[in-house]
Design an enzyme around this catalytic site. Structure first.
Site, PDB file in Angstrom:
ATOM      1  N   SER A 671       0.815  -1.218   0.000  1.00 45.34           N
ATOM      2  CA  SER A 671       0.000   0.000   0.000  1.00 45.34           C
ATOM      3  C   SER A 671       0.848   1.268   0.000  1.00 45.34           C
ATOM      4  O   SER A 671       0.346   2.365  -0.209  1.00 45.34           O
ATOM      5  CB  SER A 671      -0.992  -0.009   1.158  1.00 45.34           C
ATOM      6  OG  SER A 671      -0.333   0.287   2.350  1.00 45.34           O
ATOM      7  N   LYS A 714      -6.846   4.946   8.277  1.00 46.71           N
ATOM      8  CA  LYS A 714      -5.857   5.775   7.588  1.00 46.71           C
ATOM      9  C   LYS A 714      -6.377   7.211   7.449  1.00 46.71           C
ATOM     10  O   LYS A 714      -5.627   8.171   7.632  1.00 46.71           O
ATOM     11  CB  LYS A 714      -5.556   5.183   6.213  1.00 46.71           C
ATOM     12  CG  LYS A 714      -4.709   3.917   6.273  1.00 46.71           C
ATOM     13  CD  LYS A 714      -4.492   3.343   4.900  1.00 46.71           C
ATOM     14  CE  LYS A 714      -3.540   2.155   4.952  1.00 46.71           C
ATOM     15  NZ  LYS A 714      -3.374   1.516   3.647  1.00 46.71           N
TER      16      LYS A 714
END
Ligand code: ADP
Length: 766
Positions: A671, A714
């Site tokens: 990611s 996040k």
């Protein structure tokens, strides 16, 4: 004695030394032949050879010793049963010059052993030590009588002295034959002293062990006597807490309990055994404890559930702020379970970082349903006996964690929380995960059998709720049976509300005070400057600390409002700087986003380059996993160097160094892809990337951006770290509705499908 030929008699396991006698019995024809040759030809003289290996039937001459004992047959009697008994006395050691075999008889040529000169002073010193050791040994050892002293009193000759003592030493065969070959008497005496010293130590140790045993036995005896006395005194005083009385009470209690038939039968058997066991036997306590367990387990005590779904909803809402999705799923689960009671219904598993309310939510489910609540943690368990119990034959045996909590629950249908199912370990002691499956599986758990209890206990009415931090480490077979409900990190907004409507009122109630208030800004300051967590645990502790200090230091009657400016006075210096996102004033630095079991965090990707040969260096916590993302990023940039306006030749003469901070899970590797590409481009195109920009997404060799997980956490991390623009993979836009609105409102979220979209925005627009 001059060189002579002598017939040989092999000795096995017995030894004859000079100045000693031995009595032997023979039946074997060849031995008898040797005896008669000795008698007829050698004036009863015979050579005694000791075999090192007593089992050796026909030893070769090479294996035979070079020293033997010259013996003389003193008496020989032929008994009626075919046995010949002889008494042989040992005369001297002789040296064997050669062995010979004639007509099946082995004989040897022998000569006297060498005579040794010795120093008289040394000899008398050695003798003194020998006597001292001998006296000490005789005084402590049962193995040697002091008649030896009598035998050696007038012996002057060292050879004789040594051999008499050796024959009295309690040494085994192998240890004694060494003395045959020691021809030097001084050396023989030294060896005796060594052996005596060892023997003295051994006997001392033996005596010590025996003394300890004796003391222990005496103590046990004393304890038994005292206990008996106490029992008799109590009986005299009418305090008849005797075993009969105990048994009578047990039976009475048993009748009142209305236990299942099989348990009544088992109890009767055990009470019977108990009545026959002697009170001093350790088994009495074992049986008595087992009886207690059978009596106290809630075999058939069940509470009635609150069936009103609305009420259940109210209780959950009153105890927990937000968590709407989790609450909805729990209520649906309860409603469905009530209707179907299907055996295959899954088990709830609450997954989320620490402190997000998993345990307290499970406890609220219990309150809402009107059930008891118990919990265990299985984190770090590697022994299935901790779950299934130890057999009663095992010392210190006890039931496993499940049964122990069922006893504590006092009902057979509690809400049973099993914490940390992602931290089970498996090793040689068994597989606790499969033991746990036995507990949870509705098809098996109505007949759950703990190793200690031995009788089947019905666990099918229990409402099991499991919790874990990390879904990826839950054992696969267990995961299959679970209904996963995720609880994610809280935003600041959620935390403020949790504090305001739940933590503070609960604490004030616990301390029985009313007049303490916190402003929203004060709560926000506690959250941002004194806690760093996904959940609300630390927040709870900090508020608790403030309230306690206020109570101690103030007049309880005045009402107090805690402002943001007061916090430092209560909690000390700020622990965390609220915005850890330093300004990026250099090229090659980009903010990625990572997901950890403790919430989201910024993932700073830094890249530098210097002249070299294309070597790539990696530092930071991720190691190998990030390597792939870096290779993909570099290959993608190299392939598209024209598009990005980079001179391809540059790669041939440059080394790159990447450093990735804060990453914690291997999933952060892929990611970080887009952030890595951007950091390389930032460096090569000499463009500083604003620290207000952040991005997450996996990149392919062709520049496609693939979706990644942990988005809510996040985004919360981005918003709390002063980010204003976040690039996310286009496919993640489907999840947009589930992100907290206060987070969405603060951020400019840009969905991108291909890296060129990011490139255009960041590098072209400026
Ligand atoms: P976990 O089991 O997930 O580690 P806990 O249930 O122990 O978390 O929660 C920690 C503390 O935070 C508890 O005091 C709990 O009451 C409180 N808490 C967590 N989430 C909420 C919420 N949504 N509403 C109210 N209190 C909460």
């Amino acid at each position: 004695m001059v060189e002579t030929n002598l017939p040989i008699l092999y000795l096995r396991e017995v030894i004859l030394l000079p100045y000693n006698e031995i009595r032997l019995e023979f039946t074997n024809a060849s031995d008898l032949k040797i005896l008669s040759i000795s008698e007829k030809v050698y004036d009863n003289h015979i050579l005694l050879i000791n075999l090192a290996d007593p089992l050796e039937e026909s030893p070769s001459f090479k294996e035979l010793p070079r020293i033997g004992i010259l013996g003389k047959i003193k008496t020989k009697i032929e008994l009626s049963n075919g046995i010949t008994r002889v008494v042989i006395s040992g005369i001297d050691r002789v040296e064997i010059l050669s062995y010979v075999e004639t007509n099946d008889i082995t004989s040897a040529f022998v000569a006297p052993v060498k005579e040794y000169d010795y120093d008289e002073v040394e000899a008398s010193a050695l003798k003194r030590i020998l006597y001292r050791k001998l006296n000490e040994y005789i005084s402590i050892s049962p193995y040697m009588s002091n008649s030896v002293i009598g035998r050696i009193t007038d012996v002057k000759d060292l050879n004789k002295l040594a051999d008499i003592i050796i024959s009295e030493l309690p040494l085994d065969y192998q240890n004694t034959i060494k003395y045959i070959v020691i021809t030097n008497p001084m050396y023989r005496i030294k060896t005796i002293i060594e052996d005596l010293t060892k023997e003295i130590e051994t006997v001392k140790l033996e005596n010590k062990i025996e003394d300890n045993l004796k003391v222990k036995l005496e103590e046990e005896q004393k304890e038994y006597m005292l206990k008996e006395k106490i029992r008799l005194i109590r009986e005299e005083l009418g305090e008849t807490d005797s075993k009969e009385e105990d048994i009578r009470k047990l039976r009475e209690k048993m009748d009142l309990l209305a236990l299942p038939k099989n348990i009544v039968k088992r109890l009767n058997e055990e009470i019977e055994r108990y009545s026959f066991t002697s009170p001093s036997s350790p088994e009495t306590t074992t049986i008595r404890t087992y009886i207690d367990w059978l009596m106290t387990l809630p075999w058939n005590v069940t509470t009635t559930d609150n069936r009103d779904v609305k009420k259940i909803e109210e209780v959950l809402d009153a105890s927990h702020f937000g968590l709407n999705n989790a609450k909805k799923r729990i209520i649906e689960y309860i409603a469905v379970k009530k209707k179907t009671s299907s055996a295959s219904s899954p088990i709830i598993c609450l997954i989320g970082p620490p402190g997000v309310g998993k345990t307290s939510l499970a406890s609220s489910i219990a309150t809402a349903l009107g059930r008891e609540f118990v919990k265990i943690s299985v984190g770090g368990i590697n022994d299935e006996a901790e779950i299934l119990g130890h057999r009663r034959t095992y010392i210190g045996a006890a039931p496993g964690k499940i049964i122990r909590q069922m006893k504590k629950a006092r009902t057979n249908n509690p809400v049973f929380l099993i914490d940390e199912v992602d931290k089970l370990t498996k090793d040689y002691k068994g597989d606790p995960a499969s033991a746990l499956l036995e507990v949870l599986d509705r098809e098996q758990n109505s007949r759950f059998c703990d190793n200690y209890i031995e009788e089947e206990f019905d666990l099918s009415k229990v409402l099991f709720v499991l919790t874990a931090n990390n879904i990826s480490t839950i054992p696969e077979p267990l995961l299959d049976r679970l209904e996963i409900i995720e609880l994610s990190s809280y935003t600041i907004y959620e935390k403020i509300n949790i504090a305001k409507y739940h933590l503070i009122p609960k604490l004030l109630e616990d301390y029985k005070v009313k007049n303490i208030k916190f402003t929203d800004l004060a709560i926000e300051k506690i959250i941002t400057c004194y806690t760093k967590e996904a959940g609300a645990r630390e927040l709870y502790r900090q508020i608790d600390a403030i309230i306690r200090k206020v109570i101690i230091s103030s007049n309880r009657k005045n009402s107090i409002t805690i402002e943001a400016s007061d916090i430092e006075g209560y909690l000390g210096m700020t622990k965390y700087v609220s915005n850890t996102n330093d300004e990026n004033n250099k090229t090659g630095i980009v903010n990625g986003l990572a997901y950890t079991p403790y919430g989201g965090t910024l993932l700073k990707v830094t890249c530098t380059t210097y002249p070299g040969k294309g070597i790539i260096t990696l530092t930071g916590t991720l190691g190998e996993v990030i390597k792939e993302s870096i290779y993909i990023a570099l290959s993608y940039i190299k392939t598209n160097s024209v598009l990005f306006g980079i001179d391809y030749e540059l790669f041939k003469e440059a080394d790159f160094h990447f450093h990735i901070e804060e990453a914690s899970s291997p999933k952060d590797g892929p990611s970080a892809g887009v952030a890595i590409v951007t950091s390389i481009l930032s460096l090569l195109k000499n463009k500083i990337i604003s620290n207000k920009i952040s991005m997450t997404g996996e990149i392919t060799l062709r520049g496609k951006i693939l979706p990644v997980g942990g988005l809510k956490e996040k985004l919360i991390a981005a918003s709390t770290n002063g980010i204003d623009t976040v690039y996310l993979p286009l496919e993640c836009s489907r999840e947009l509705h589930s992100f907290p609105s206060e987070v969405k409102d603060r951020l400019n979220i840009i969905f991108v499908e291909d890296y060129e979209d990011i490139y255009r925005n960041i590098f072209k627009n400026s």
